[in-house]
Design a protein around this motif. Structure first.
Motif, PDB file in Angstrom:
ATOM      1  N   GLU A 151      -6.151   2.753  -5.151  1.00 52.95           N
ATOM      2  CA  GLU A 151      -4.952   3.184  -4.440  1.00 52.95           C
ATOM      3  C   GLU A 151      -3.771   2.265  -4.719  1.00 52.95           C
ATOM      4  OE1 GLU A 151      -6.350   3.302  -0.445  1.00 52.95           O
ATOM      5  OE2 GLU A 151      -7.527   5.142  -0.746  1.00 52.95           O
ATOM      6  N   ALA A 152      -4.034   0.967  -4.860  1.00 53.65           N
ATOM      7  CA  ALA A 152      -2.970   0.023  -5.181  1.00 53.65           C
ATOM      8  C   ALA A 152      -2.376   0.334  -6.552  1.00 53.65           C
ATOM      9  CB  ALA A 152      -3.506  -1.401  -5.132  1.00 53.65           C
ATOM     10  N   LEU A 153      -3.224   0.596  -7.527  1.00 52.91           N
ATOM     11  CA  LEU A 153      -2.736   0.911  -8.867  1.00 52.91           C
ATOM     12  C   LEU A 153      -1.922   2.202  -8.860  1.00 52.91           C
ATOM     13  CD1 LEU A 153      -5.876  -0.071 -10.979  1.00 52.91           C
ATOM     14  CD2 LEU A 153      -3.645  -1.216 -10.979  1.00 52.91           C
ATOM     15  N   GLU A 154      -2.371   3.198  -8.138  1.00 48.83           N
ATOM     16  CA  GLU A 154      -1.610   4.440  -8.057  1.00 48.83           C
ATOM     17  C   GLU A 154      -0.249   4.202  -7.402  1.00 48.83           C
ATOM     18  OE1 GLU A 154      -4.892   8.034  -8.047  1.00 48.83           O
ATOM     19  OE2 GLU A 154      -4.284   7.202  -6.102  1.00 48.83           O
ATOM     20  N   ALA A 155      -0.226   3.364  -6.362  1.00 50.83           N
ATOM     21  CA  ALA A 155       1.035   3.057  -5.685  1.00 50.83           C
ATOM     22  C   ALA A 155       2.005   2.323  -6.604  1.00 50.83           C
ATOM     23  CB  ALA A 155       0.768   2.223  -4.432  1.00 50.83           C
ATOM     24  N   LEU A 156       1.473   1.625  -7.606  1.00 49.01           N
ATOM     25  CA  LEU A 156       2.296   0.856  -8.536  1.00 49.01           C
ATOM     26  C   LEU A 156       2.615   1.632  -9.821  1.00 49.01           C
ATOM     27  CD1 LEU A 156       0.499  -2.566  -8.042  1.00 49.01           C
ATOM     28  CD2 LEU A 156       2.838  -2.009  -7.318  1.00 49.01           C
ATOM     29  N   GLY A 157       2.250   2.915  -9.849  1.00 57.49           N
ATOM     30  CA  GLY A 157       2.638   3.766 -10.963  1.00 57.49           C
ATOM     31  C   GLY A 157       1.597   4.020 -12.025  1.00 57.49           C
ATOM     32  N   PHE A 158       0.343   3.667 -11.753  1.00 58.76           N
ATOM     33  CA  PHE A 158      -0.734   3.900 -12.714  1.00 58.76           C
ATOM     34  C   PHE A 158      -1.463   5.205 -12.388  1.00 58.76           C
ATOM     35  CE2 PHE A 158       0.107  -0.561 -13.148  1.00 58.76           C
ATOM     36  CZ  PHE A 158      -0.221  -0.881 -14.454  1.00 58.76           C
ATOM     37  N   ALA A 159      -1.917   5.875 -13.432  1.00 57.54           N
ATOM     38  CA  ALA A 159      -2.651   7.128 -13.275  1.00 57.54           C
ATOM     39  C   ALA A 159      -4.043   6.977 -13.893  1.00 57.54           C
ATOM     40  CB  ALA A 159      -1.913   8.276 -13.952  1.00 57.54           C
ATOM     41  N   HIS A 191       5.613   0.239 -16.045  1.00 54.64           N
ATOM     42  CA  HIS A 191       5.747   1.209 -17.130  1.00 54.64           C
ATOM     43  C   HIS A 191       6.588   0.601 -18.248  1.00 54.64           C
ATOM     44  CE1 HIS A 191       6.015   4.908 -19.276  1.00 54.64           C
ATOM     45  NE2 HIS A 191       7.316   5.067 -19.060  1.00 54.64           N
ATOM     46  N   GLY A 192       6.074   0.643 -19.469  1.00 55.04           N
ATOM     47  CA  GLY A 192       6.758   0.028 -20.591  1.00 55.04           C
ATOM     48  C   GLY A 192       6.341  -1.405 -20.838  1.00 55.04           C
ATOM     49  N   THR A 235     -15.144  -7.552  -0.433  1.00 54.21           N
ATOM     50  CA  THR A 235     -15.682  -6.222  -0.716  1.00 54.21           C
ATOM     51  C   THR A 235     -15.269  -5.200   0.340  1.00 54.21           C
ATOM     52  OG1 THR A 235     -17.539  -7.176  -1.925  1.00 54.21           O
ATOM     53  CG2 THR A 235     -17.841  -4.946  -1.096  1.00 54.21           C
ATOM     54  N   ALA A 236     -15.008  -5.649   1.540  1.00 50.20           N
ATOM     55  CA  ALA A 236     -14.588  -4.739   2.606  1.00 50.20           C
ATOM     56  C   ALA A 236     -13.083  -4.476   2.598  1.00 50.20           C
ATOM     57  CB  ALA A 236     -14.998  -5.300   3.964  1.00 50.20           C
ATOM     58  N   SER A 237     -12.350  -4.985   1.613  1.00 51.97           N
ATOM     59  CA  SER A 237     -10.896  -4.828   1.558  1.00 51.97           C
ATOM     60  C   SER A 237     -10.490  -3.361   1.568  1.00 51.97           C
ATOM     61  CB  SER A 237     -10.326  -5.477   0.294  1.00 51.97           C
ATOM     62  OG  SER A 237     -10.534  -6.862   0.278  1.00 51.97           O
ATOM     63  N   THR A 238      -9.386  -3.078   2.280  1.00 53.29           N
ATOM     64  CA  THR A 238      -8.847  -1.717   2.302  1.00 53.29           C
ATOM     65  C   THR A 238      -7.388  -1.659   1.849  1.00 53.29           C
ATOM     66  OG1 THR A 238      -8.264  -1.954   4.645  1.00 53.29           O
ATOM     67  CG2 THR A 238     -10.413  -0.976   4.140  1.00 53.29           C
ATOM     68  N   ASP A 239      -6.707  -2.801   1.761  1.00 51.90           N
ATOM     69  CA  ASP A 239      -5.316  -2.829   1.324  1.00 51.90           C
ATOM     70  C   ASP A 239      -5.108  -4.066   0.448  1.00 51.90           C
ATOM     71  OD1 ASP A 239      -2.618  -2.854   0.895  1.00 51.90           O
ATOM     72  OD2 ASP A 239      -2.029  -2.737   3.000  1.00 51.90           O
ATOM     73  N   VAL A 240      -4.952  -3.841  -0.845  1.00 52.18           N
ATOM     74  CA  VAL A 240      -4.794  -4.965  -1.776  1.00 52.18           C
ATOM     75  C   VAL A 240      -3.579  -4.770  -2.675  1.00 52.18           C
ATOM     76  CG1 VAL A 240      -7.265  -5.568  -1.770  1.00 52.18           C
ATOM     77  CG2 VAL A 240      -6.393  -3.887  -3.418  1.00 52.18           C
ATOM     78  N   VAL A 241      -2.595  -3.998  -2.212  1.00 51.06           N
ATOM     79  CA  VAL A 241      -1.437  -3.688  -3.057  1.00 51.06           C
ATOM     80  C   VAL A 241      -0.727  -4.956  -3.505  1.00 51.06           C
ATOM     81  CG1 VAL A 241       0.808  -2.560  -3.169  1.00 51.06           C
ATOM     82  CG2 VAL A 241      -1.110  -1.391  -2.066  1.00 51.06           C
ATOM     83  N   LYS A 245      -0.484  -6.260  -7.299  1.00 54.08           N
ATOM     84  CA  LYS A 245       0.847  -6.413  -7.896  1.00 54.08           C
ATOM     85  C   LYS A 245       1.037  -7.822  -8.454  1.00 54.08           C
ATOM     86  CE  LYS A 245       5.775  -5.930  -6.850  1.00 54.08           C
ATOM     87  NZ  LYS A 245       6.773  -5.554  -5.818  1.00 54.08           N
ATOM     88  N   ALA A 246       0.626  -8.832  -7.696  1.00 57.15           N
ATOM     89  CA  ALA A 246       0.764 -10.218  -8.153  1.00 57.15           C
ATOM     90  C   ALA A 246      -0.061 -10.461  -9.412  1.00 57.15           C
ATOM     91  CB  ALA A 246       0.342 -11.168  -7.042  1.00 57.15           C
ATOM     92  N   GLN A 247      -1.267  -9.919  -9.466  1.00 61.79           N
ATOM     93  CA  GLN A 247      -2.128 -10.119 -10.635  1.00 61.79           C
ATOM     94  C   GLN A 247      -1.562  -9.400 -11.856  1.00 61.79           C
ATOM     95  OE1 GLN A 247      -4.732 -12.180 -10.754  1.00 61.79           O
ATOM     96  NE2 GLN A 247      -4.461 -12.717  -8.589  1.00 61.79           N
ATOM     97  N   LEU A 248      -1.018  -8.208 -11.663  1.00 64.03           N
ATOM     98  CA  LEU A 248      -0.416  -7.486 -12.782  1.00 64.03           C
ATOM     99  C   LEU A 248       0.836  -8.199 -13.293  1.00 64.03           C
ATOM    100  CD1 LEU A 248      -0.773  -3.794 -11.535  1.00 64.03           C
ATOM    101  CD2 LEU A 248      -1.983  -4.840 -13.462  1.00 64.03           C
ATOM    102  N   THR A 249       1.607  -8.765 -12.376  1.00 63.15           N
ATOM    103  CA  THR A 249       2.802  -9.521 -12.766  1.00 63.15           C
ATOM    104  C   THR A 249       2.409 -10.723 -13.610  1.00 63.15           C
ATOM    105  OG1 THR A 249       3.966  -8.809 -10.765  1.00 63.15           O
ATOM    106  CG2 THR A 249       4.792 -10.784 -11.900  1.00 63.15           C
ATOM    107  N   GLN A 250       1.365 -11.443 -13.190  1.00 62.93           N
ATOM    108  CA  GLN A 250       0.878 -12.582 -13.953  1.00 62.93           C
ATOM    109  C   GLN A 250       0.330 -12.128 -15.301  1.00 62.93           C
ATOM    110  OE1 GLN A 250      -1.758 -15.208 -11.812  1.00 62.93           O
ATOM    111  NE2 GLN A 250      -2.571 -16.107 -13.697  1.00 62.93           N
TER     112      GLN A 250
END
Length: 257
Positions: A151-159, A191-192, A235-241, A245-250
């Protein structure tokens, strides 16, 4: 409920029926069922009965069109030694924990694109001979952490594109394969900067490691470290947006984009 009839063994006329109470399971959850052994033509000595978790795994070294191979990755003994009298029946009820590292092939009741198959079989040791029955295919639902990252990836524009199983062991894992979940950046701030993102999970009861590989031309087992990052979340995480995002930025910074 699902019945699976296994072939008679060694000419002894033994019939093994495996009943799974539910074919929709979750990693770390419980698989319940009953093995029913009956019909021996003579007295027989059963050494053990096991439930084996299996997966159909691709081997990229043989080419994309090569058929997958079935790999057993976890065994649970549901019965030790017992004597089976001629014509007698012997039911064995079982409850087996589904391994935490079991891949998932379903998200919110949605089957995933790809040829991945997961299942269980019944393994009978009889008078020092072995027999494995046919496979019962399983639907394995994603864990909360799988869904949260998704869900985090989808929220950040990934399909999401597809998922499959690849032969090889990721560091920290215990199974002889790993699940690749492939996403593409179609919009948003990445994107890009990132085109293809491969995601691998190493799930555990308390924490799950997540591996991101962005536009990685090398094998994931020996990746270009500039295009790969690994982090851990509960493992019980439900919100990791924000974490994703921080890991993708890095990761994008490592790639120089």
């Amino acid at each position: 409920m699902v019945f699976s009839k296994l072939k008679a063994i060694l000419g002894s006329g033994i019939q093994v029926d495996t009943l799974l109470h539910e074919k929709h399971v979750v990693p770390g959850g419980t698989l319940k069922g009953e093995v029913r052994i009956s019909g021996a033509e003579v007295d027989a000595a059963v050494e053990s009965v096991e439930i084996e978790f299996t997966a159909l795994v691709e081997d990229d070294s043989k080419g994309e069109d090569a058929p997958g191979s079935v790999h057993d990755y976890f065994k649970a003994e549901v019965s030790g030694k017992f004597d089976l009298a001629k014509g007698a029946a012997h039911p064995i009820a079982f409850e087996v924990q589904v391994p935490w590292e079991t891949p998932f092939n379903n998200v919110e009741q949605r089957p995933l694109v790809g040829g991945m198959k997961l299942g269980v079989s019944t393994h009978l040791a009889l008078d020092q001979a072995l027999d494995k029955g046919d496979l019962d295919w399983l639907t394995v639902e994603a864990l909360p952490v799988h869904k949260a990252v998704w869900e985090a990836l989808e929220a950040l524009g990934f399909a999401f594109q597809e998922t499959d199983l690849e032969l090889g062991t990721i560091q920290g894992a215990t199974v002889p394969f790993y699940q690749e979940v492939e996403f593409w950046a179609t919009e948003g701030e990445f994107h890009g900067r990132i085109q293809e993102l491969e995601v691998v999970f190493v799930a555990g009861e308390a924490n799950t490691d997540v591996v991101f590989a962005a536009d990685n031309s090398a094998e994931l087992l020996a990746p270009d470290l500039n295009s790969t990052i690994r982090f851990s979340v509960p493992t019980a995480s439900t919100d990791v947006v924000e974490t994703v995002k921080a890991q993708l930025t890095q990761l994008a910074a490592q790639k120089g984009v």
